[in-house]
Design a protein around this motif. Structure first.
Motif, PDB file in Angstrom:
ATOM      1  N   ASN A   8       0.812  -1.216   0.000  1.00 21.04           N
ATOM      2  CA  ASN A   8       0.000   0.000   0.000  1.00 21.04           C
ATOM      3  C   ASN A   8       0.846   1.266   0.000  1.00 21.04           C
ATOM      4  OD1 ASN A   8      -2.366  -1.639   0.144  1.00 21.04           O
ATOM      5  ND2 ASN A   8      -2.081  -1.813   2.362  1.00 21.04           N
ATOM      6  N   HIS A   9       2.075   1.154  -0.468  1.00 21.67           N
ATOM      7  CA  HIS A   9       2.945   2.312  -0.664  1.00 21.67           C
ATOM      8  C   HIS A   9       3.284   2.412  -2.154  1.00 21.67           C
ATOM      9  CE1 HIS A   9       3.326   2.069   3.660  1.00 21.67           C
ATOM     10  NE2 HIS A   9       4.092   3.149   3.689  1.00 21.67           N
ATOM     11  N   THR A  10       3.672   3.594  -2.572  1.00 21.67           N
ATOM     12  CA  THR A  10       4.044   3.813  -3.967  1.00 21.67           C
ATOM     13  C   THR A  10       5.385   3.170  -4.279  1.00 21.67           C
ATOM     14  OG1 THR A  10       2.858   5.906  -4.029  1.00 21.67           O
ATOM     15  CG2 THR A  10       4.515   5.566  -5.718  1.00 21.67           C
ATOM     16  N   ALA A  11       5.466   2.535  -5.445  1.00 23.34           N
ATOM     17  CA  ALA A  11       6.715   1.923  -5.906  1.00 23.34           C
ATOM     18  C   ALA A  11       6.892   2.224  -7.384  1.00 23.34           C
ATOM     19  CB  ALA A  11       6.692   0.412  -5.664  1.00 23.34           C
ATOM     20  N   ASP A  68       5.551   4.427 -14.525  1.00 24.67           N
ATOM     21  CA  ASP A  68       5.034   5.450 -13.621  1.00 24.67           C
ATOM     22  C   ASP A  68       5.043   4.897 -12.203  1.00 24.67           C
ATOM     23  OD1 ASP A  68       4.299   7.703 -15.151  1.00 24.67           O
ATOM     24  OD2 ASP A  68       2.560   6.611 -15.936  1.00 24.67           O
ATOM     25  N   PRO A  69       5.066   5.759 -11.182  1.00 29.67           N
ATOM     26  CA  PRO A  69       4.836   5.269  -9.819  1.00 29.67           C
ATOM     27  C   PRO A  69       3.454   4.616  -9.730  1.00 29.67           C
ATOM     28  CG  PRO A  69       5.742   7.493  -9.772  1.00 29.67           C
ATOM     29  CD  PRO A  69       5.387   7.202 -11.209  1.00 29.67           C
ATOM     30  N   PHE A  70       3.361   3.510  -8.975  1.00 23.86           N
ATOM     31  CA  PHE A  70       2.095   2.805  -8.818  1.00 23.86           C
ATOM     32  C   PHE A  70       1.979   2.327  -7.381  1.00 23.86           C
ATOM     33  CE2 PHE A  70       5.237  -0.396  -9.702  1.00 23.86           C
ATOM     34  CZ  PHE A  70       4.871  -1.468  -8.921  1.00 23.86           C
ATOM     35  N   VAL A  71       0.761   1.947  -7.005  1.00 22.58           N
ATOM     36  CA  VAL A  71       0.526   1.470  -5.648  1.00 22.58           C
ATOM     37  C   VAL A  71       0.806  -0.033  -5.597  1.00 22.58           C
ATOM     38  CG1 VAL A  71      -1.156   1.184  -3.782  1.00 22.58           C
ATOM     39  CG2 VAL A  71      -1.177   3.250  -5.196  1.00 22.58           C
ATOM     40  N   PHE A  72       1.713  -0.421  -4.718  1.00 21.09           N
ATOM     41  CA  PHE A  72       2.070  -1.837  -4.550  1.00 21.09           C
ATOM     42  C   PHE A  72       1.220  -2.446  -3.446  1.00 21.09           C
ATOM     43  CE2 PHE A  72       4.364  -5.032  -2.106  1.00 21.09           C
ATOM     44  CZ  PHE A  72       4.703  -5.954  -3.080  1.00 21.09           C
ATOM     45  N   LEU A 118      11.601  -3.920  -8.517  1.00 24.86           N
ATOM     46  CA  LEU A 118      10.693  -3.016  -7.810  1.00 24.86           C
ATOM     47  C   LEU A 118      11.522  -2.134  -6.888  1.00 24.86           C
ATOM     48  CD1 LEU A 118       7.691  -5.308  -6.795  1.00 24.86           C
ATOM     49  CD2 LEU A 118       7.983  -3.911  -8.839  1.00 24.86           C
ATOM     50  N   TRP A 119      11.253  -0.840  -6.955  1.00 23.23           N
ATOM     51  CA  TRP A 119      12.043   0.120  -6.170  1.00 23.23           C
ATOM     52  C   TRP A 119      11.078   1.031  -5.422  1.00 23.23           C
ATOM     53  CZ3 TRP A 119      15.127   4.809  -8.420  1.00 23.23           C
ATOM     54  CH2 TRP A 119      15.934   5.360  -7.416  1.00 23.23           C
ATOM     55  N   GLN A 120      11.208   1.036  -4.122  1.00 22.71           N
ATOM     56  CA  GLN A 120      10.361   1.875  -3.272  1.00 22.71           C
ATOM     57  C   GLN A 120      11.269   2.869  -2.557  1.00 22.71           C
ATOM     58  OE1 GLN A 120       7.940  -0.009  -0.032  1.00 22.71           O
ATOM     59  NE2 GLN A 120       6.337   0.048  -1.563  1.00 22.71           N
ATOM     60  N   TYR A 121      11.364   4.067  -3.122  1.00 22.42           N
ATOM     61  CA  TYR A 121      12.353   5.005  -2.612  1.00 22.42           C
ATOM     62  C   TYR A 121      11.710   6.123  -1.791  1.00 22.42           C
ATOM     63  CZ  TYR A 121      10.832   7.116  -7.037  1.00 22.42           C
ATOM     64  OH  TYR A 121      10.076   7.595  -8.086  1.00 22.42           O
ATOM     65  N   ASP A 122      12.579   6.824  -1.079  1.00 22.71           N
ATOM     66  CA  ASP A 122      12.153   7.954  -0.260  1.00 22.71           C
ATOM     67  C   ASP A 122      11.637   9.065  -1.175  1.00 22.71           C
ATOM     68  OD1 ASP A 122      12.027  10.278   1.360  1.00 22.71           O
ATOM     69  OD2 ASP A 122      13.523   9.434   2.716  1.00 22.71           O
ATOM     70  N   ALA A 123      10.501   9.649  -0.819  1.00 28.59           N
ATOM     71  CA  ALA A 123       9.891  10.684  -1.657  1.00 28.59           C
ATOM     72  C   ALA A 123      10.831  11.876  -1.862  1.00 28.59           C
ATOM     73  CB  ALA A 123       8.580  11.154  -1.034  1.00 28.59           C
ATOM     74  N   GLN A 124      11.786  12.065  -0.950  1.00 29.54           N
ATOM     75  CA  GLN A 124      12.686  13.214  -1.047  1.00 29.54           C
ATOM     76  C   GLN A 124      13.613  13.127  -2.262  1.00 29.54           C
ATOM     77  OE1 GLN A 124      14.737  13.447   2.685  1.00 29.54           O
ATOM     78  NE2 GLN A 124      12.971  14.224   3.795  1.00 29.54           N
ATOM     79  N   ILE A 132      23.228   0.388  -5.481  1.00 33.84           N
ATOM     80  CA  ILE A 132      22.919   1.737  -5.974  1.00 33.84           C
ATOM     81  C   ILE A 132      21.505   2.164  -5.601  1.00 33.84           C
ATOM     82  CG2 ILE A 132      22.643   3.150  -8.054  1.00 33.84           C
ATOM     83  CD1 ILE A 132      24.948   1.552  -9.279  1.00 33.84           C
ATOM     84  N   LEU A 133      20.501   1.371  -5.995  1.00 36.84           N
ATOM     85  CA  LEU A 133      19.121   1.745  -5.699  1.00 36.84           C
ATOM     86  C   LEU A 133      18.769   1.446  -4.239  1.00 36.84           C
ATOM     87  CD1 LEU A 133      17.199   0.567  -8.901  1.00 36.84           C
ATOM     88  CD2 LEU A 133      18.436   2.699  -8.481  1.00 36.84           C
ATOM     89  N   GLY A 134      19.341   0.363  -3.696  1.00 30.69           N
ATOM     90  CA  GLY A 134      19.047  -0.004  -2.316  1.00 30.69           C
ATOM     91  C   GLY A 134      19.521   1.019  -1.308  1.00 30.69           C
ATOM     92  N   ALA A 135      20.454   1.875  -1.707  1.00 37.31           N
ATOM     93  CA  ALA A 135      20.919   2.925  -0.799  1.00 37.31           C
ATOM     94  C   ALA A 135      19.857   3.999  -0.594  1.00 37.31           C
ATOM     95  CB  ALA A 135      22.204   3.558  -1.351  1.00 37.31           C
ATOM     96  N   HIS A 136      18.812   3.983  -1.428  1.00 37.76           N
ATOM     97  CA  HIS A 136      17.780   5.025  -1.358  1.00 37.76           C
ATOM     98  C   HIS A 136      16.388   4.446  -1.129  1.00 37.76           C
ATOM     99  CE1 HIS A 136      20.869   7.787  -2.792  1.00 37.76           C
ATOM    100  NE2 HIS A 136      21.129   6.911  -3.746  1.00 37.76           N
ATOM    101  N   GLY A 137      16.294   3.178  -0.743  1.00 39.78           N
ATOM    102  CA  GLY A 137      14.980   2.600  -0.487  1.00 39.78           C
ATOM    103  C   GLY A 137      14.975   1.100  -0.656  1.00 39.78           C
ATOM    104  N   GLY A 138      13.791   0.496  -0.550  1.00 40.95           N
ATOM    105  CA  GLY A 138      13.668  -0.944  -0.682  1.00 40.95           C
ATOM    106  C   GLY A 138      13.755  -1.395  -2.126  1.00 40.95           C
ATOM    107  N   VAL A 139      14.423  -2.536  -2.356  1.00 34.93           N
ATOM    108  CA  VAL A 139      14.600  -3.080  -3.708  1.00 34.93           C
ATOM    109  C   VAL A 139      14.217  -4.555  -3.702  1.00 34.93           C
ATOM    110  CG1 VAL A 139      16.285  -3.671  -5.497  1.00 34.93           C
ATOM    111  CG2 VAL A 139      16.419  -1.463  -4.353  1.00 34.93           C
TER     112      VAL A 139
END
Length: 534
Positions: free
Chosen positions: A179-182, A271-275, A235-241, A215-222
């Motif tokens: 239920n978070h954007t990925a 595009d970002p989507f809801v996981f 699948l990459w779920q990163y910080d909105a910042q 690389i991507l895991g340093a900024h969120g879940g992979v």
């Protein structure tokens, strides 16, 4: 195991080397030193398991050596030689974690008993380490299979309750929150699998996964895994910042793969989507454009939101659901459920008769069937030229998807041809190919952890089923074959090289020289040392 004897009175160590039956105690090589400095040089040069040292020596004494061993080689077991008058030194040695002290002059029987006890302790420790490593590897292998299974379920549209999803994500150690954007990245298989063996592809995917996590895991879940129709899904779920800079990180990923692996990957970015609610529709949307791009030989990074219409929601594609709901078309073909596969495709085509269609909708059905065709060809040794009716040519594909009737005719033709090649007689080459693939893997993996289960994982078959195929085709059990090949390699190394027994043990993927010696003796009727002496 190897032992180092240290005493400034060289006749002591020389006598022990010549009179003690070291092989019976499980000792492979005996090294000697007459000073602490010479002992340290030997420790740096050779793989030593046990050190027996005198305490009183000129310049530097044995207590200094024990302290140095404890700091630099804590795994080495130590024993000390001491006289009755030096008992205070022996007590200090015990405090420095010496395993035992042996009185001088040395009596062979007590000395051998001390060595035997230390050897048994090391063997027990090795056994525990082997067991831990095997359990850890088994757990990791099982987690990878479970992660891939869950990923395929979600990509193909199989729904799960929120509670079940959260539990499985936590159990499988997946750092993606429901239920978070990925964001989804898709790597078409053709961008890294061409002219590669299955083993090489697996290694490449493992390396790509490591770079992606770094690389991507340093900024969120992979979460990275294989897509149902081939290729990689990330699948990459990163910080909105970091949203404004996410493209830079994806470009960094592609550049790093090119720099370190010499591989040019094509990325399609959603595009970002809801996981996980929008995961299946996002995947289908990406697949359509990714395969079109691959057919046109497009490479690079493609951000769908910049080039294409907004993402279609599941409600707009309801008539396509039966194509993706489990069991998937590939799974039906893999299990030879030919009628069920045809019914699945016919159901979609029949539904499309009454709907306003676009070329994109027709092309999606074409992709689903052609992906199944490529999968069956790759895993069963079919000849594409006999199955595709020219449909895998981008120009022919445009004609096939020009109308619903042409698409239906092509689908029926392809599924019929796959069925004809899937008869029992046609499976024989496939089984032979599997046997050949397994034998290549065994030959390439002699120095690694190779077993029936690890081989089965690599060829995506159940270990029992793989063993049955191998025994049927060759008349020899797969486990027996692995041991035989290792023993033949050991025989060659013993005969034609000067490698130590422990070096041969490691080269064949075994951890314990004693275990290797037992297998060798069971196979050839003599130990490796006895074979070398004949």
């Amino acid at each position: 195991m190897n032992i180092l004897l240290v005493d400034d009175e060289s006749y002591v160590t020389e006598s022990l080397e010549l009179t003690i039956p070291w092989t019976e105690l499980g000792i492979e090589d005996v090294y000697r030193a007459d000073s602490v400095d010479q002992a340290l040089t030997t420790l740096k040069k050779y793989d030593i398991d046990i050190v027996v040292t005198d305490i009183r020596m000129p310049d530097r004494d044995g207590l200094e050596l024990l302290a140095e061993i404890g700091n630099t080689w804590p795994h080495i077991r130590t024993l000390v030689l001491t006289g009755y008058s030096d008992f205070e030194y022996a007590q200090k040695a015990i405090r420095l974690k010496a395993g035992d002290y042996i009185l001088k002059p040395v009596d062979d029987d007590p000395f051998m008993e001390s060595i035997r006890r230390v050897v048994n302790e090391i063997e027990a420790e090795w056994g525990q380490t082997d067991k831990y490593n095997q359990l850890a590897y088994q757990r990791q292998s099982e987690l990878e299979l479970l992660r891939d299974g869950l990923l395929n379920d979600l990509l193909l549209g199989r729904e799960a309750s929120d509670r079940s999803m959260l539990s499985r994500l936590e159990t499988y150690d997946i750092q993606i929150k429901p239920n978070h954007t990925a964001q989804m990245l898709f790597v078409p298989p053709g961008s890294y699998t061409q002219d590669q063996t299955e083993e090489a592809i697996r290694l490449l995917e493992y390396a790509i996964g490591n770079i992606t996590n770094e690389i991507l895991g340093a900024h969120g879940g992979v979460w990275l895994g294989r897509a149902p129709q081939g290729g990689l899904v990330i699948l990459w779920q990163y910080d909105a910042q970091i949203y404004s800079g996410y493209k830079l990180h994806i470009r960094e990923l592609r550049d790093s793969v090119h720099r370190y692996l010499k591989t040019n990957l094509s990325f399609w970015v959603s595009d970002p989507f809801v996981f996980p609610a929008e995961m299946s529709s996002t995947y289908r949307h990406m697949m359509r454009f990714a395969h079109l791009a691959y057919a046109a030989a497009e490479q690079g990074i493609h951000f769908i939101q910049e080039q294409h219409q907004p993402l279609e929601r599941p409600s707009a594609m309801k008539f396509m659901e039966s194509l993706y709901k489990p069991p998937a078309l590939i799974h039906l073909l893999e299990s030879a459920q030919w009628n069920a596969a045809k019914q699945k495709v016919d159901q979609v085509l029949d539904t499309m008769e009454s709907l306003p269609l676009t070329h994109e909708h027709l092309y999606e059905v074409y992709l689903a069937v052609s992906n199944a065709l490529v999968y069956m060809a790759h895993h069963h040794g079919y000849k594409l030229a006999a199955s595709d009716s020219g449909g895998l040519d981008p120009f022919s594909a445009q004609q096939i998807t020009g109308s619903l009737s042409k698409l239906r005719l092509w689908c029926n033709s392809v599924l019929t041809r796959i069925e004809l090649q899937g008869t029992p007689s046609a499976l024989e080459p496939s089984r032979s190919r599997i046997v050949k693939q397994v034998q290549e893997m065994v030959a390439e993996s002699l120095g690694q952890d190779v077993s029936v289960k690890t081989i089965a994982d690599r060829v995506f078959l159940h270990p029992v089923y793989l063993s049955k195929i191998y025994k049927t085709e060759t008349g020899e059990g797969l486990g027996d074959y692995i041991i035989r090949i290792r023993m033949e390699k050991a025989l060659y190394m013993l005969k034609h090289t000067n490698s130590k027994i422990y070096e041969i043990t490691a080269a064949l993927g075994y951890q314990n020289p004693q275990y290797f010696s037992k297998l060798f003796k069971k196979h050839y009727g003599m130990t490796p040392n006895e074979f070398r002496e004949t």
